[in-house]
Design a protein around this motif. Structure first.
Motif, PDB file in Angstrom:
ATOM      1  N   ASN A  62      -6.184   0.234 -15.167  1.00 15.91           N
ATOM      2  CA  ASN A  62      -6.235  -0.977 -14.338  1.00 15.91           C
ATOM      3  C   ASN A  62      -6.273  -0.663 -12.842  1.00 15.91           C
ATOM      4  N   GLY A  63      -6.372   0.608 -12.496  1.00 14.47           N
ATOM      5  CA  GLY A  63      -6.426   1.000 -11.090  1.00 14.47           C
ATOM      6  C   GLY A  63      -5.071   0.997 -10.395  1.00 14.47           C
ATOM      7  N   VAL A  64      -3.987   1.042 -11.174  1.00  9.33           N
ATOM      8  CA  VAL A  64      -2.631   1.059 -10.629  1.00  9.33           C
ATOM      9  C   VAL A  64      -2.046   2.446 -10.863  1.00  9.33           C
ATOM     10  N   SER A  65      -1.419   2.988  -9.835  1.00  8.21           N
ATOM     11  CA  SER A  65      -0.850   4.326  -9.920  1.00  8.21           C
ATOM     12  C   SER A  65       0.668   4.290  -9.935  1.00  8.21           C
ATOM     13  N   LYS A  66       1.259   5.310 -10.544  1.00  5.80           N
ATOM     14  CA  LYS A  66       2.710   5.482 -10.475  1.00  5.80           C
ATOM     15  C   LYS A  66       3.126   5.858  -9.058  1.00  5.80           C
ATOM     16  N   VAL A  67       2.219   6.453  -8.297  1.00  7.23           N
ATOM     17  CA  VAL A  67       2.454   6.838  -6.912  1.00  7.23           C
ATOM     18  C   VAL A  67       1.871   5.743  -6.033  1.00  7.23           C
ATOM     19  N   ARG A  68       2.732   5.107  -5.244  1.00  4.23           N
ATOM     20  CA  ARG A  68       2.270   4.006  -4.393  1.00  4.23           C
ATOM     21  C   ARG A  68       2.505   4.351  -2.931  1.00  4.23           C
ATOM     22  N   ILE A  69       1.531   4.013  -2.102  1.00  6.28           N
ATOM     23  CA  ILE A  69       1.564   4.341  -0.676  1.00  6.28           C
ATOM     24  C   ILE A  69       1.531   3.050   0.134  1.00  6.28           C
ATOM     25  N   GLY A  70       2.438   2.942   1.100  1.00  6.61           N
ATOM     26  CA  GLY A  70       2.470   1.800   1.994  1.00  6.61           C
ATOM     27  C   GLY A  70       2.418   2.238   3.451  1.00  6.61           C
ATOM     28  N   ILE A  71       1.721   1.468   4.255  1.00  6.47           N
ATOM     29  CA  ILE A  71       1.711   1.655   5.703  1.00  6.47           C
ATOM     30  C   ILE A  71       2.414   0.426   6.282  1.00  6.47           C
ATOM     31  N   VAL A  72       3.460   0.668   7.047  1.00  4.34           N
ATOM     32  CA  VAL A  72       4.201  -0.420   7.686  1.00  4.34           C
ATOM     33  C   VAL A  72       4.298  -0.052   9.159  1.00  4.34           C
ATOM     34  N   THR A  73       3.487  -0.717   9.966  1.00  2.00           N
ATOM     35  CA  THR A  73       3.334  -0.337  11.362  1.00  2.00           C
ATOM     36  C   THR A  73       3.624  -1.497  12.304  1.00  2.00           C
ATOM     37  N   ALA A  74       4.076  -1.164  13.506  1.00  2.00           N
ATOM     38  CA  ALA A  74       4.346  -2.175  14.521  1.00  2.00           C
ATOM     39  C   ALA A  74       3.057  -2.678  15.174  1.00  2.00           C
ATOM     40  N   ARG A  75       1.921  -2.137  14.790  1.00  2.00           N
ATOM     41  CA  ARG A  75       0.664  -2.746  15.234  1.00  2.00           C
ATOM     42  C   ARG A  75       0.634  -4.168  14.698  1.00  2.00           C
ATOM     43  N   ASP A  76      -0.073  -5.033  15.377  1.00  2.00           N
ATOM     44  CA  ASP A  76      -0.214  -6.392  14.855  1.00  2.00           C
ATOM     45  C   ASP A  76      -1.633  -6.573  14.330  1.00  2.00           C
ATOM     46  N   SER A  77      -1.928  -7.773  13.873  1.00  2.00           N
ATOM     47  CA  SER A  77      -3.236  -8.011  13.254  1.00  2.00           C
ATOM     48  C   SER A  77      -4.394  -7.787  14.218  1.00  2.00           C
ATOM     49  N   ALA A  78      -4.145  -7.897  15.522  1.00  2.00           N
ATOM     50  CA  ALA A  78      -5.210  -7.667  16.501  1.00  2.00           C
ATOM     51  C   ALA A  78      -5.621  -6.201  16.569  1.00  2.00           C
ATOM     52  N   ALA A  79      -4.798  -5.308  16.048  1.00  2.00           N
ATOM     53  CA  ALA A  79      -5.085  -3.870  16.130  1.00  2.00           C
ATOM     54  C   ALA A  79      -5.113  -3.224  14.748  1.00  2.00           C
ATOM     55  N   HIS A  80      -5.497  -3.978  13.742  1.00  2.00           N
ATOM     56  CA  HIS A  80      -5.458  -3.450  12.372  1.00  2.00           C
ATOM     57  C   HIS A  80      -6.721  -2.689  11.953  1.00  2.00           C
ATOM     58  N   ALA A  81      -7.857  -3.041  12.506  1.00  2.00           N
ATOM     59  CA  ALA A  81      -9.141  -2.534  12.008  1.00  2.00           C
ATOM     60  C   ALA A  81      -9.226  -1.009  12.023  1.00  2.00           C
ATOM     61  N   ARG A  82      -8.737  -0.388  13.071  1.00  2.00           N
ATOM     62  CA  ARG A  82      -8.854   1.066  13.172  1.00  2.00           C
ATOM     63  C   ARG A  82      -8.023   1.764  12.108  1.00  2.00           C
ATOM     64  N   VAL A  83      -6.872   1.211  11.783  1.00  2.00           N
ATOM     65  CA  VAL A  83      -6.041   1.782  10.718  1.00  2.00           C
ATOM     66  C   VAL A  83      -6.794   1.734   9.393  1.00  2.00           C
ATOM     67  N   ILE A  84      -7.324   0.571   9.061  1.00  2.00           N
ATOM     68  CA  ILE A  84      -8.053   0.400   7.792  1.00  2.00           C
ATOM     69  C   ILE A  84      -9.262   1.331   7.751  1.00  2.00           C
ATOM     70  N   ASN A  85     -10.023   1.385   8.840  1.00  2.00           N
ATOM     71  CA  ASN A  85     -11.202   2.254   8.875  1.00  2.00           C
ATOM     72  C   ASN A  85     -10.832   3.733   8.789  1.00  2.00           C
ATOM     73  N   THR A  86      -9.712   4.106   9.379  1.00  2.00           N
ATOM     74  CA  THR A  86      -9.262   5.504   9.294  1.00  2.00           C
ATOM     75  C   THR A  86      -8.871   5.851   7.867  1.00  2.00           C
ATOM     76  N   LEU A  87      -8.099   4.984   7.225  1.00  2.00           N
ATOM     77  CA  LEU A  87      -7.703   5.236   5.832  1.00  2.00           C
ATOM     78  C   LEU A  87      -8.937   5.382   4.942  1.00  2.00           C
ATOM     79  N   ARG A  88      -9.927   4.536   5.151  1.00  2.00           N
ATOM     80  CA  ARG A  88     -11.165   4.623   4.367  1.00  2.00           C
ATOM     81  C   ARG A  88     -11.907   5.926   4.644  1.00  2.00           C
ATOM     82  N   ALA A  89     -12.027   6.280   5.924  1.00  2.00           N
ATOM     83  CA  ALA A  89     -12.744   7.509   6.291  1.00  2.00           C
ATOM     84  C   ALA A  89     -12.053   8.742   5.725  1.00  2.00           C
TER      85      ALA A  89
END
Length: 155
Positions: A62-89
Motif C-alpha cells: 500500500n506504499g506505507v513503510s515501517k520507517v516514517r520520516i517527518g519534516i517539522v520546520t519553522a518555515r511557514d507556507s510562504a517558504a515551503h516550495a524549496r523544501v519540497i523541491n529539495t526532497l524530491r531532487a
C-alpha cells in the motif's frame, strides 16, 4: 518515526544566513527566487538519504513503510516550495512535512508519533522534549536567539 527540522539540520544553513542578514522579507524573496534550486545538505543530509533507502526497503504493497520520516520546520507556507523541491531532487520523500511558522513544534511531533526529533535550535529541542526524545544539532548561529522566528515555547 524520525522527525527533523529543515534548515541547518538536513539542509544547509544558507537560508538561515539570508534571514540573519536580510530579515524575513529578504528570506522570503530569496526562497521564492530559489524555489526550484535544491538546497545543499546539512549535518543530517546524508542520514536522511540513508534513512530514505531504509524507508523504501520496508514499503508495503500500500506504499506505507515501517520507517516514517517527518519534516517539522519553522518555515511557514510562504517558504515551503524549496523544501519540497529539495526532497524530491534528493529522492528522499517525507511521509509528513509541516511548515509551522511561529507555532510550537511539540503538538505536531506528538501527533506524528515521532520517536526522535532533531533540531538546531535549543529552544525547539527543549520545547519538543516534553513529547519526544529530542537531539540538538549544533547550528551556525547563536543558540539563544531563534534564527527564523517561532512562537513562545516552554523552557
Amino acid at each position: 518515526r524520525i522527525a527533523f527540522d529543515g534548515d541547518a539540520v538536513v539542509f544547509s544553513a544558507e537560508s538561515d544566513e539570508v534571514y540573519k542578514r536580510e530579515g524575513l522579507e529578504g528570506f522570503r524573496k530569496f526562497e521564492s527566487q530559489n524555489a526550484s534550486k535544491p538546497m545543499e545538505g546539512g549535518p543530517f543530509g546524508e542520514f536522511l538519504k540513508k534513512l530514505s533507502v531504509l524507508r523504501a526497503i520496508y514499503l508495503d504493497e500500500n506504499g506505507v513503510s515501517k520507517v516514517r520520516i517527518g519534516i517539522v520546520t519553522a518555515r511557514d507556507s510562504a517558504a515551503h516550495a524549496r523544501v519540497i523541491n529539495t526532497l524530491r531532487a534528493w529522492g528522499t520523500p517525507a511521509d509528513e512535512a509541516h511548515f509551522v511558522g511561529q507555532w510550537n513544534k511539540a503538538p505536531i511531533l506528538k501527533a506524528f508519533g515521532a520517536h526522535i526529533f532533531f533540531d538546531d535550535q535549543e529552544k525547539h529541542v527543549l520545547g519538543a522534549s516534553g513529547v519526544v526524545a529530542a537531539g540538538h544539532v549544533p547550528g551556525p548561529h547563536d543558540g539563544s536567539a531563534p534564527v527564523i522566528p517561532s512562537g513562545d515555547l516552554p523552557a
